[in-house]
Design an enzyme around this catalytic site. Structure first.
Site, PDB file in Angstrom:
ATOM      1  N   VAL A 198       0.840  -1.206   0.000  1.00 14.78           N
ATOM      2  CA  VAL A 198       0.000   0.000   0.000  1.00 14.78           C
ATOM      3  C   VAL A 198       0.872   1.252   0.000  1.00 14.78           C
ATOM      4  O   VAL A 198       0.609   2.205  -0.737  1.00 14.78           O
ATOM      5  CB  VAL A 198      -0.973  -0.008   1.198  1.00 14.78           C
ATOM      6  CG1 VAL A 198      -1.725   1.324   1.289  1.00 14.78           C
ATOM      7  CG2 VAL A 198      -1.963  -1.161   1.074  1.00 14.78           C
ATOM      8  N   ARG A 222     -10.055   4.027  13.598  1.00 13.65           N
ATOM      9  CA  ARG A 222     -11.281   4.177  12.804  1.00 13.65           C
ATOM     10  C   ARG A 222     -12.556   4.397  13.610  1.00 13.65           C
ATOM     11  O   ARG A 222     -13.422   5.163  13.204  1.00 13.65           O
ATOM     12  CB  ARG A 222     -11.482   2.946  11.901  1.00 13.65           C
ATOM     13  CG  ARG A 222     -10.512   2.890  10.755  1.00 13.65           C
ATOM     14  CD  ARG A 222     -10.781   1.661   9.896  1.00 13.65           C
ATOM     15  NE  ARG A 222      -9.670   1.424   8.979  1.00 13.65           N
ATOM     16  CZ  ARG A 222      -9.299   0.218   8.571  1.00 13.65           C
ATOM     17  NH1 ARG A 222      -9.950  -0.858   8.987  1.00 13.65           N
ATOM     18  NH2 ARG A 222      -8.286   0.086   7.741  1.00 13.65           N
ATOM     19  N   CYS A 235     -10.674  -1.784   3.422  1.00 13.55           N
ATOM     20  CA  CYS A 235     -10.889  -1.937   1.972  1.00 13.55           C
ATOM     21  C   CYS A 235     -12.294  -2.436   1.631  1.00 13.55           C
ATOM     22  O   CYS A 235     -12.929  -1.943   0.702  1.00 13.55           O
ATOM     23  CB  CYS A 235      -9.845  -2.877   1.376  1.00 13.55           C
ATOM     24  SG  CYS A 235      -9.561  -4.379   2.348  1.00 13.55           S
ATOM     25  N   LYS A 259     -15.453  -5.051  11.294  1.00 11.09           N
ATOM     26  CA  LYS A 259     -15.003  -3.794  10.699  1.00 11.09           C
ATOM     27  C   LYS A 259     -15.988  -3.342   9.629  1.00 11.09           C
ATOM     28  O   LYS A 259     -16.407  -2.178   9.590  1.00 11.09           O
ATOM     29  CB  LYS A 259     -13.602  -3.969  10.083  1.00 11.09           C
ATOM     30  CG  LYS A 259     -12.485  -3.961  11.117  1.00 11.09           C
ATOM     31  CD  LYS A 259     -11.107  -3.823  10.477  1.00 11.09           C
ATOM     32  CE  LYS A 259     -10.588  -5.112   9.920  1.00 11.09           C
ATOM     33  NZ  LYS A 259      -9.152  -5.050   9.551  1.00 11.09           N
ATOM     34  N   ARG A 289     -11.762 -15.048   2.040  1.00 15.67           N
ATOM     35  CA  ARG A 289     -10.563 -14.797   1.224  1.00 15.67           C
ATOM     36  C   ARG A 289     -10.600 -15.755   0.035  1.00 15.67           C
ATOM     37  O   ARG A 289     -10.861 -16.951   0.192  1.00 15.67           O
ATOM     38  CB  ARG A 289      -9.319 -15.054   2.068  1.00 15.67           C
ATOM     39  CG  ARG A 289      -8.032 -14.625   1.395  1.00 15.67           C
ATOM     40  CD  ARG A 289      -7.805 -13.135   1.418  1.00 15.67           C
ATOM     41  NE  ARG A 289      -7.400 -12.638   2.731  1.00 15.67           N
ATOM     42  CZ  ARG A 289      -7.256 -11.349   3.024  1.00 15.67           C
ATOM     43  NH1 ARG A 289      -7.506 -10.424   2.103  1.00 15.67           N
ATOM     44  NH2 ARG A 289      -6.903 -10.966   4.231  1.00 15.67           N
ATOM     45  N   HIS A 331     -11.131  -6.857  -4.764  1.00 16.72           N
ATOM     46  CA  HIS A 331     -12.151  -7.524  -3.950  1.00 16.72           C
ATOM     47  C   HIS A 331     -13.490  -7.537  -4.688  1.00 16.72           C
ATOM     48  O   HIS A 331     -13.874  -6.538  -5.308  1.00 16.72           O
ATOM     49  CB  HIS A 331     -12.388  -6.755  -2.644  1.00 16.72           C
ATOM     50  CG  HIS A 331     -11.273  -6.834  -1.652  1.00 16.72           C
ATOM     51  ND1 HIS A 331     -10.181  -7.648  -1.790  1.00 16.72           N
ATOM     52  CD2 HIS A 331     -11.115  -6.186  -0.460  1.00 16.72           C
ATOM     53  CE1 HIS A 331      -9.390  -7.500  -0.731  1.00 16.72           C
ATOM     54  NE2 HIS A 331      -9.926  -6.615   0.077  1.00 16.72           N
ATOM     55  N   ASN A 370      -8.510  -3.272  -4.263  1.00 15.43           N
ATOM     56  CA  ASN A 370      -8.444  -3.110  -2.805  1.00 15.43           C
ATOM     57  C   ASN A 370      -7.208  -2.339  -2.359  1.00 15.43           C
ATOM     58  O   ASN A 370      -7.180  -1.791  -1.266  1.00 15.43           O
ATOM     59  CB  ASN A 370      -8.476  -4.471  -2.121  1.00 15.43           C
ATOM     60  CG  ASN A 370      -7.401  -5.416  -2.626  1.00 15.43           C
ATOM     61  OD1 ASN A 370      -7.381  -5.741  -3.826  1.00 15.43           O
ATOM     62  ND2 ASN A 370      -6.515  -5.867  -1.755  1.00 15.43           N
TER      63      ASN A 370
END
Lengths: 353, 353
Positions: free
Chosen positions: B17, B102, B131, B224, B250, B257, B331
Site C-alpha cells: 500500500v 477508525r 478496503c 469492521k 478470502r 475484492h 483493494n
C-alpha cells in the site's frame, strides 16, 4: 432389497462426472451385474476404469438400453432429452444429472437425505439437482423442518469443475500463464459459458456469470438454484412460503463449491446451538465449526469426500432468528456423481429397483 | 486552495500500500514539496520510487515529523497508535490506513465521495476505512440517500493482497506447487491470519476467515465492515436504523475484492433502473451492467483503477424494494492508497490543509 443383479449403463461415461459415477457405483451397495459405459460416437472405443476392470465405451443411441435396468446419466440436456425416454421405454430407470428434466412435474428431483419420498411417484426418470442446489438443501432441510424458513439469500463461490474437464484445464493454463508473467486471455475459451459470445480468464479472477442470462438479468444457474430448492423443500409447491434468491459466482477453485447463505427462520427463539445440533444430527452433513481452533469448511479439504460440510454458523446480531451458514461440498460428488449413485442406492433400499 | 507546498511523509513506504500511496500522491493534485519515505528501522536505507525520483527510506520515530504538514500512513495499528499522536503534536495532519483509529469518536472515517463533511471536525487524525468497507459504501451511499436502507447483507470475495505482499507471494507459490502436482501446505505461512495459530493454502481454495475471531464467532474483518459502514453512512450514529451483516471470505485472487451485496431499501417502488441511474450519477462509481453483452465487474479488469465498479444489479423477484449488487474495486487503490490520497486532495480543496 432386490436380489437380482442389475444391469447398469453409465451414460456420458468419459466426462468428469461420468468417471466419478463409475467410481461411486463400484464402491456402492447397489447389486450391479453388467456395467456398460456409454458416450457419444466420438468417444466410442475409449477405455474407462471401473474398479480394477476396464470398460470399453459404446456409442449411446436410442437402441442402447435393451436389457438395461438402471441408467446413470451425465451427458448434458439435449442427450438426456432424446435418450432418457428411450431408456424408460426399454424398461430402465434413468437417474439424470442434466437440467433438462428437473422442473418437469412428472419427474422427482431428489436428494436422498432430504426428500426420498419423492421417489415413490417416479415414472421412470429421476432428476439429480444442480450441484449448487444439492449442498444447499442438505443444510437447509433440517432448519426448514424444525424452525421454518421465511427467506434464503445465497452467494455462491463455484469451482471451475462445474463446467467440466475443459474448464479445469483452462483455469490451470491461465494460472500458469500469469505465474509466468504472460497473458491469460488466449487461454480463455470455455468460461464463463462455452456457448456464450465472450470468454474471460478465471484464474486469479472472479466471474459473476454461470450459465446464460435470462429474465430479470438472473443467470440460468441462479434460477436453477432458486426453483430447484423450492421444488425439493416445499411439499405443496407453494413457493410463496419460502423466499429464495441469490447470486452465482465462478471462482478460481478446481473442485468444491462454497456457499455463503443467509437464512431468516420462522422462529425468533432459534439459537446458534440449535442450528449446530441440527447439522450434527442430519445424515450426510458434517459440522465443521470450531473457530477457536480455526475449523471451518474449505474446498481443498472437501475434495474427494461425499459429505456436505457446514460451518461459520452465526446469528445475525440485529435480526432475531436469522443466521449465516458457510457450506462447502465436492461439486462432482455430492453435487453430481455421488448423489446420482446414492439415489440408486436409496431406490434399491426402497424396493424401487 | 492552499498555495504553500506541503511537506508530506509517507509512513510504511515500503509496503504494497505504501508504494501505491507514493504513486497516487505523485499523480495527485496535492501541492506537495518535499516528500519523505518513512518505515521501520529494518527498511531504513532502502530505495523506493516516487515518479522518476528515488527516495531513501528513513526510520520512522516520534521525532520524524518536525516540519511535516501531512502524513499518509499505512504501517499497521500499533505503529499508528504510537506515531500518529506524535505527528499531530508536531503539527501534521495524519491520514491513517490502519484500523486503530477508525472507530474513535474523535476521528473522522472518510470516503471523500461519501462523507467529506466529516473532515470539517477533524482533530489531526483522519482514518481511511477498511478496503471492504470503502467499495461497499461507494455503492450504498446513493441508495441510502435516495431510498433508505433497512438491511444490508454482504458476502465478500477478498483478494490475497489485502494481507500484504507476503500473502501475494504465498498464494503464487502455492498455485505453482499445485500446478506441478506438489503439496501446497508447506507454502502456507501467512494466510488466513499471520498471527493466528494455523495456516492454510489459499490457491485453488477458499478461506472463510479474514482477521481473528471475536464475539459471536464473527471475524474482526466482518465487524469492521459492519461498524465502519454504519459510522460512515449514519449521521446520527443510530445503528438501529440500518441493519448490516455479512461474511468475509478470502479467495485466490491477487488484486481486487468482489462483494455480493443484498440490500433491502426503504422504498418498495424502487426499480433496477433507479439503482442503475444512481450508480451512473455517483462520482467514482462505474456502472458495468450490460449482461446482454456479458459486461459485469471483474477483479482482473479493476486492477490498477481508482473507480468502484458495480454490476449484476437485479431486483429480488419476491421481495419488493430489495436488490442484488456485485461490487468490485482494486483493494490496494480505492480500498487503501487512492482513498488515502484522495482524502488529502479533498482536504486541500476544502482548505483544511
Amino acid at each position: 432389497m432386490s436380489e437380482k443383479k442389475l444391469t447398469v449403463a453409465v451414460l456420458g461415461a468419459t466426462g468428469a462426472v461420468g468417471r466419478r459415477i463409475l467410481d461411486q457405483l463400484q464402491q456402492s451397495t447397489i447389486p450391479y451385474g453388467t456395467v456398460r459405459a456409454l458416450a457419444s460416437a466420438k468417444s466410442a472405443g475409449e477405455k474407462v476404469p471401473f474398479g480394477h476392470e476396464v470398460l470399453t465405451v459404446e456409442e449411446a443411441t436410442a437402441s442402447s438400453f435393451e436389457g438395461v435396468d438402471l441408467v446413470l446419466a451425465s451427458a448434458g440436456g439435449s442427450v438426456s432429452k432424446n435418450l432418457a425416454p428411450a431408456a424408460v421405454k426399454a424398461g430402465a430407470v434413468v437417474i439424470d444429472n442434466s437440467s433438462y428434466w428437473r422442473m418437469d412435474n412428472n419427474v422427482p428431483l431428489v436428494v436422498p437425505e432430504v426428500n426420498p419420498e419423492a421417489l415413490l411417484h417416479h415414472k421412470g426418470i429421476i432428476a439429480n439437482p444442480n450441484c449448487s442446489t444439492t449442498q444447499l438443501v442438505m443444510a437447509l432441510k433440517p432448519i426448514h423442518d424444525r424452525f421454518g424458513l421465511d427467506q434464503v439469500i445465497i452467494s455462491t463461490y463455484q469451482a471451475a469443475s462445474g463446467a467440466g474437464q475443459a474448464a479445469i484445464d483452462e483455469v490451470k493454463a491461465e494460472a500458469q500463464a500469469r505465474l509466468n508473467g504472460q497473458s491469460m486471455a488466449e487461454h480463455a475459451k470455455i468460461l464463463p459459458v462455452k456457448s456464450d459470445k465472450k470468454h474471460y480468464p478465471l484464474a486469479f479472477n472472479l466471474l459473476p456469470q454461470i450459465d446464460v442470462f435470462e429474465d430479470g438479468d438472473y443467470t440460468h444457474e441462479e434460477y436453477k438454484m432458486i426453483h430447484e430448492t423450492k421444488k425439493i423443500l416445499l411439499d405443496d409447491k407453494d413457493s410463496r412460503e419460502m423466499k429464495v434468491t441469490g447470486t452465482a459466482v465462478r471462482v478460481p477453485v478446481i473442485i468444491g463449491h462454497g456457499e455463503s447463505v443467509y437464512v431468516q427462520t420462522g422462529d425468533e427463539q432459534a439459537t446458534v446451538a440449535d442450528i449446530r445440533q441440527l447439522m450434527v444430527d442430519f445424515p450426510g452433513v458434517v459440522l465443521e465449526d470450531d473457530v477457536a481452533h480455526q475449523v471451518y469448511p474449505q474446498p481443498v479439504e472437501a475434495e474427494g469426500k461425499r459429505e456436505t460440510f457446514v460451518g461459520r454458523i452465526r446469528a445475525d446480531l440485529e435480526n432475531p432468528g436469522a443466521f449465516h451458514l458457510w457450506i462447502v461440498s465436492d461439486n462432482l460428488l455430492k453435487g453430481a456423481a455421488w448423489n446420482t449413485v446414492e439415489i440408486a442406492e436409496k431406490m434399491v433400499e426402497m424396493n424401487l429397483l
